[in-house]
Enzyme design. Structure first.
Site, PDB file in Angstrom:
ATOM      1  N   ALA A   9       0.863  -1.180   0.000  1.00  0.00           N
ATOM      2  CA  ALA A   9       0.000   0.000   0.000  1.00  0.00           C
ATOM      3  C   ALA A   9       0.901   1.231   0.000  1.00  0.00           C
ATOM      4  CB  ALA A   9      -0.882  -0.018   1.243  1.00  0.00           C
ATOM      5  N   GLY A  46       0.302  -5.143   0.585  1.00  0.00           N
ATOM      6  CA  GLY A  46      -0.812  -5.051  -0.348  1.00  0.00           C
ATOM      7  C   GLY A  46      -0.443  -5.578  -1.736  1.00  0.00           C
ATOM      8  N   GLU A  98      -0.852  -9.163  -1.538  1.00  0.00           N
ATOM      9  CA  GLU A  98      -2.290  -9.430  -1.393  1.00  0.00           C
ATOM     10  C   GLU A  98      -3.022  -9.301  -2.733  1.00  0.00           C
ATOM     11  OE1 GLU A  98      -2.477  -6.650   1.987  1.00  0.00           O
ATOM     12  OE2 GLU A  98      -3.620  -8.221   3.005  1.00  0.00           O
ATOM     13  N   GLU A 125       3.744  -5.923   6.944  1.00  0.00           N
ATOM     14  CA  GLU A 125       2.940  -4.904   7.646  1.00  0.00           C
ATOM     15  C   GLU A 125       3.255  -4.838   9.134  1.00  0.00           C
ATOM     16  OE1 GLU A 125       1.858  -6.835   5.284  1.00  0.00           O
ATOM     17  OE2 GLU A 125       0.366  -5.830   4.024  1.00  0.00           O
TER      18      GLU A 125
HETATM   19  C1  TC6 Z   1       0.487  -2.456   3.263  1.00  0.00           C
HETATM   20  O1  TC6 Z   1       0.723  -2.844   2.170  1.00  0.00           O
HETATM   21  C2  TC6 Z   1      -0.794  -2.605   3.919  1.00  0.00           C
HETATM   22  C3  TC6 Z   1      -1.824  -3.172   3.256  1.00  0.00           C
HETATM   23  C4  TC6 Z   1      -3.082  -3.277   3.905  1.00  0.00           C
HETATM   24  C5  TC6 Z   1      -4.181  -3.034   2.943  1.00  0.00           C
HETATM   25  C6  TC6 Z   1      -4.953  -1.762   3.131  1.00  0.00           C
HETATM   26  N1  TC6 Z   1       4.627   3.524   0.247  1.00  0.00           N
HETATM   27  O2  TC6 Z   1      13.316   1.656   0.934  1.00  0.00           O
HETATM   28  P1  TC6 Z   1      13.767   2.420  -0.237  1.00  0.00           P
HETATM   29  C7  TC6 Z   1       9.471   4.852  -0.860  1.00  0.00           C
HETATM   30  S1  TC6 Z   1       1.625  -1.668   4.193  1.00  0.00           S
HETATM   31  C8  TC6 Z   1       5.138   4.727  -0.049  1.00  0.00           C
HETATM   32  O3  TC6 Z   1      14.784   3.472  -0.032  1.00  0.00           O
HETATM   33  P2  TC6 Z   1      14.926   0.003  -1.370  1.00  0.00           P
HETATM   34  C9  TC6 Z   1      10.525   5.161   0.176  1.00  0.00           C
HETATM   35  O4  TC6 Z   1      10.068   6.058   1.139  1.00  0.00           O
HETATM   36  C10 TC6 Z   1       3.053  -1.584   3.141  1.00  0.00           C
HETATM   37  N2  TC6 Z   1       6.441   4.939  -0.299  1.00  0.00           N
HETATM   38  O5  TC6 Z   1      14.268   1.457  -1.421  1.00  0.00           O
HETATM   39  C11 TC6 Z   1      11.621   5.753  -0.685  1.00  0.00           C
HETATM   40  O6  TC6 Z   1      11.272   7.082  -0.980  1.00  0.00           O
HETATM   41  P3  TC6 Z   1      12.388   8.206  -1.130  1.00  0.00           P
HETATM   42  C12 TC6 Z   1       3.715  -2.886   3.056  1.00  0.00           C
HETATM   43  C13 TC6 Z   1       7.261   3.887  -0.237  1.00  0.00           C
HETATM   44  O7  TC6 Z   1      15.188  -0.374  -2.764  1.00  0.00           O
HETATM   45  C14 TC6 Z   1      11.526   4.957  -1.973  1.00  0.00           C
HETATM   46  O8  TC6 Z   1      10.202   4.402  -1.980  1.00  0.00           O
HETATM   47  N3  TC6 Z   1       4.932  -2.723   2.320  1.00  0.00           N
HETATM   48  C15 TC6 Z   1       6.793   2.601   0.070  1.00  0.00           C
HETATM   49  O9  TC6 Z   1      16.021   0.011  -0.366  1.00  0.00           O
HETATM   50  C16 TC6 Z   1      12.529   3.837  -2.067  1.00  0.00           C
HETATM   51  O10 TC6 Z   1      12.449   3.040  -0.899  1.00  0.00           O
HETATM   52  C17 TC6 Z   1       6.064  -2.424   2.941  1.00  0.00           C
HETATM   53  O11 TC6 Z   1       6.125  -2.307   4.136  1.00  0.00           O
HETATM   54  C18 TC6 Z   1       5.404   2.441   0.310  1.00  0.00           C
HETATM   55  N4  TC6 Z   1       4.885   1.230   0.595  1.00  0.00           N
HETATM   56  O12 TC6 Z   1      13.789  -0.937  -0.793  1.00  0.00           O
HETATM   57  C19 TC6 Z   1       7.269  -2.284   2.052  1.00  0.00           C
HETATM   58  N5  TC6 Z   1       7.830   1.737   0.049  1.00  0.00           N
HETATM   59  O13 TC6 Z   1      13.252   7.747  -2.264  1.00  0.00           O
HETATM   60  C20 TC6 Z   1       8.000  -1.035   2.389  1.00  0.00           C
HETATM   61  C21 TC6 Z   1       8.905   2.466  -0.271  1.00  0.00           C
HETATM   62  O14 TC6 Z   1      11.586   9.435  -1.400  1.00  0.00           O
HETATM   63  N6  TC6 Z   1       9.106  -0.795   1.504  1.00  0.00           N
HETATM   64  N7  TC6 Z   1       8.579   3.761  -0.451  1.00  0.00           N
HETATM   65  O15 TC6 Z   1      13.110   8.232   0.192  1.00  0.00           O
HETATM   66  C22 TC6 Z   1      10.287  -1.464   1.568  1.00  0.00           C
HETATM   67  O16 TC6 Z   1      10.474  -2.373   2.351  1.00  0.00           O
HETATM   68  C23 TC6 Z   1      11.379  -1.016   0.665  1.00  0.00           C
HETATM   69  O17 TC6 Z   1      11.078   0.285   0.241  1.00  0.00           O
HETATM   70  C24 TC6 Z   1      11.594  -1.896  -0.603  1.00  0.00           C
HETATM   71  C25 TC6 Z   1      12.640  -1.204  -1.520  1.00  0.00           C
HETATM   72  C26 TC6 Z   1      12.097  -3.266  -0.167  1.00  0.00           C
HETATM   73  C27 TC6 Z   1      10.326  -2.055  -1.385  1.00  0.00           C
END
Ligand code: TC6
Length: 691
Positions: free
Chosen positions: A65, A104, A107, A127
């Protein structure tokens, strides 16, 4: 090609329709992406295509998400609408996964009828790390595919499973060749059509749930096994309850309703707010206003480490782990031999140790007794005794040995780096790299910018930190930098509280219950009370002096503030209690009863106040950087965001009022920071301060 919206296209490869998302950086499920998916699938279903592939451009499949949208009003197509559209498609839907399919994103993929992935892909429901649970059916679908035990492990750890493991779990149906995802997915879709394969809906598959029915012990044991790890966190327990609901409900919808309710509870609670804040805090810390991302960096192909003690050895391991050769220098042969042997032992004892890997890493390490061998190093880090005269001597020598452009770093935890740099003719190349012990394990790296440190030296250090798996935070020169400077506030109050009437275990208990892994006195016992204590100089003036003189030097001597049994279990010590009482009597202090509330406020608020001083002096760029230091380096519970986030949570006005009250009663240890006063006067919070 049909352009569905700014982030989605619909194309054809023969009889297969392809919905492609392109929403950098990580294809997160923003309103735009959800709209694109909904409309893209609708059109694909309405077309004469026989199958549909969902694929993403850029570095990754949907990574979850869009966290930035959380807390705001919902716009665009809802995620359940998108999922229903896919799952109810009368034509087979295949999700084609590269990079990561997370939260998400996974999902969504679980609502495709089949999933293919390249071998480098990773899949997970992380999450829990945001204080949440997979609220789009993840807790109901994952156990239906992977089984209850595996699902419990996945949702409570948030682990990203490699594609190969996902294949074994049934999360992925086929691996396709790296770099050929689209062709592989289309071929797979065609095969489904040719072989008339069923449209598999994960939600209808109850066999794995049946296996767990009537076995509540699965959940009880899982909770028990992980009690320590989950302590204080709400989200792991809520995730477990959702999977319990999947097993015990009469229908998929019933389980889904439980999931939705618990998701909303977490989403609107303070823990998830703190953890989501922290997710961005860690990423924001990498941004330095006057050192932009495109600042050139210096190549670091070889590293020198001075000192092969615990610290130096740990520092060296970080570089060996990523294939960077290290020269480590000690004064004496036996110390060098000991240091090298310790590094080898650490590798051999590490989890999942492989002999070839140990040998490969050790082959990158050269021990030497001469600093002259640093001549070809691009970065030299000293980890010698913490005394200014020694450090200056070392840096003067390094100045004569290091090649031009080499970065000269000190691992000092509190000395003035400007003064250290003044011993060289190249202060622009000098920087502080403050590793935390054990340096090969702890994630935090304080990068200390001195007056003359060049921007490319800072940029290189920040980049290198990421390469070796550290979370770097930039700090300015001041005694103790960010972390230890604030810690000294807590330490001072903890010691004072003992004199006033609390026992060490009272203070430890309050901080443990707050969420720290241990309190300050248990920590001292673990580290050794005699660190920095010199017998000849001991005058029995502090509690520590007395304990050390009695050879109660902490866990290693079987006693310190606490008594320890043979399993190193701590017990409040009557001996320590007596020493404390005698101490109070000698000083004429009448012990008073001190409430848990006072203990917490006395320990924590002066830290927040000190954080404000650090900010007003410009020694930290932003409040969230301070929080990153405390969460990564000092065990601050991430579900409380960090000291500055906690200050906002409590309210800066309440912190200020207490500081004033304490100042009135106990003096200027509690003098409020000007910045704290200013924030309160303006009705602002720390989070309103922009870097
Ligand atoms: C969910 O899905 C809930 C669902 C319930 C249903 C309703 N959203 O980490 P990096 C940005 S909860 C917005 O440096 P990497 C991040 O801030 C979500 N932005 O890269 C950064 O921005 P910046 C579940 C996001 O290659 C840029 O992307 N998912 C999101 O080291 C690059 O990120 C997670 O928890 C996001 N979801 O790692 C996954 N994700 O460049 C969270 C990233 O402006 N993300 N950004 O600073 C990660 O674990 C890692 O970002 C990665 C990539 C493994 C995808």
């Amino acid at each position: 090609m049909t352009e569905i919206n700014s982030v989605t296209t619909l194309t054809r490869d023969g009889d297969v329709a392809i919905v492609t998302l392109n929403s950098p950086p990580v294809n997160a499920l923003s309103a735009n992406v959800r709209d694109g998916l909904y409309e893209g699938f609708k059109q694909a279903i309405d077309s004469d295509a026989k199958a549909i592939v969902l694929i993403c451009e850029g570095r990754t499949f949907i990574a979850g998400a869009d966290i930035t949208e959380f807390g705001g009003a919902m716009k665009g197509a809802s995620l359940p609408d998108v999922q229903a559209m896919m799952e109810n498609s009368p034509k087979p839907v295949v999700a084609a996964i590269h990079g990561t399919a997370l939260g998400g994103g996974l999902e969504v993929a679980l609502c495709a009828h089949y999933r293919v992935a390249v071998p480098s892909a990773r899949l997970g429901l992380p999450e829990v790390n945001l204080g949440l649970l997979p609220g789009a059916g993840g807790t109901q679908r994952l156990p239906r595919i992977a089984g209850v035990e595996k699902a419990l492990e996945m949702v409570t750890s948030g682990r990203h499973a490699p594609a190969k493991e996902a294949l074994a779990m049934g999360l992925v149906d086929e691996l396709v060749e790296e770099g050929k995802l689209k062709d592989g997915a289309v071929a797979f879709a065609r095969k489904l059509v040719a072989e008339n394969k069923p449209l598999v809906k994960v939600r209808e598959n109850n066999a794995k749930l049946e296996e767990a029915k009537g076995k509540p012990e699965i959940f009880a044991e899982f909770r028990k096994k992980n009690a320590r790890k989950f302590r204080g966190f709400l989200a792991p327990e809520y995730n477990i309850r959702c999977i319990e609901a999947a097993v015990n409900s009469n229908s998929f919808e019933e389980g889904l309703a439980v999931e939705r309710k618990l998701f909303m509870e977490l989403m609107t609670g303070p823990q998830s707010a703190a953890q989501r804040y922290y997710f961005f805090a860690e990423r924001t810390a990498q941004k330095i206003p006057d050192v932009p991302d495109d600042t050139p960096t210096r190549p670091v192909k070889k590293v020198g480490v001075l000192g092969a003690g615990t610290m130096g050895g740990g520092i060296a391991m970080n570089f060996l782990n990523v294939g960077i050769p290290v020269t480590i220098v000690e004064l004496k042969q036996d110390a060098l031999d000991r240091g090298l042997a310790t590094i080898r032992k650490n590798y051999e004892r590490s989890r999942g140790a492989v002999p070839e890997q140990t040998e490969q890493r050790m082959s990158l390490l050269t021990g030497s007794l001469s600093m002259d061998d640093f001549a070809d190093c691009d970065l030299i880090i000293e980890a010698v005794f913490e005394r200014m005269d020694i450090k200056k001597d070392v840096f003067a020598k390094l100045d004569g040995i290091a090649k031009p452009g080499a970065i000269l770093a000190t691992n000092t935890s509190y000395l003035n780096i400007d003064e250290i740099a003044s011993a060289t003719k190249r202060p622009q190349d000098v920087i502080g790299l403050h590793f935390f012990s054990p340096a090969n394990v702890m994630k935090l790296l304080e990068v200390i910018r001195a007056d003359h440190t060049a921007k490319d030296v800072i940029a290189t250090s920040m980049k290198l930190a990421k390469q070796i798996g550290k979370v770097a935070v930039l700090a300015g020169v001041c005694p103790g930098f960010i972390g230890n400077r604030m810690l000294s506030q807590r330490q001072r109050e903890a010691n004072k509280l003992v004199l006033e009437g609390a026992m060490p275990w009272d203070i430890d208990r309050v901080l443990y219950d707050f969420g720290f892994p241990m309190g300050p006195f248990a920590m001292s016992d673990l580290a050794g009370l005699d660190i920095g204590w010199v017998k000849e100089n001991s005058k029995g003036e502090t509690l520590r002096d007395v304990l050390c003189e009695m050879d109660r030097r902490g866990q290693k001597t079987g006693a310190g503030f606490y008594d320890y049994d043979e399993n190193r279990t701590a017990k409040p010590s009557p001996v320590t209690e007596k020493i404390i009482q005698d101490f109070r009597a000698k000083k004429g202090i009448n012990a008073r009863t001190i409430s848990d509330e006072e203990i917490l406020e006395r320990c924590i608020y002066p830290m927040i106040n000190e954080g404000a001083k650090i900010l007003e002096e410009g020694k930290a760029i932003r409040p969230s950087d301070i929080d990153v230091v405390w969460v990564n380096g000092y065990g601050w519970p991430v579900y409380r965001g960090g000291p500055m986030h906690y200050g906002d949570f409590v309210g800066p006005d309440k912190v200020l009022a207490k500081m004033k009250e304490f100042q009135g009663a106990m003096g200027d240890d509690f003098k409020p920071a000007a910045l704290l006063e200013k924030l309160v006067a303006e009705g602002k919070k720390f989070s309103d301060l922009k870097a």
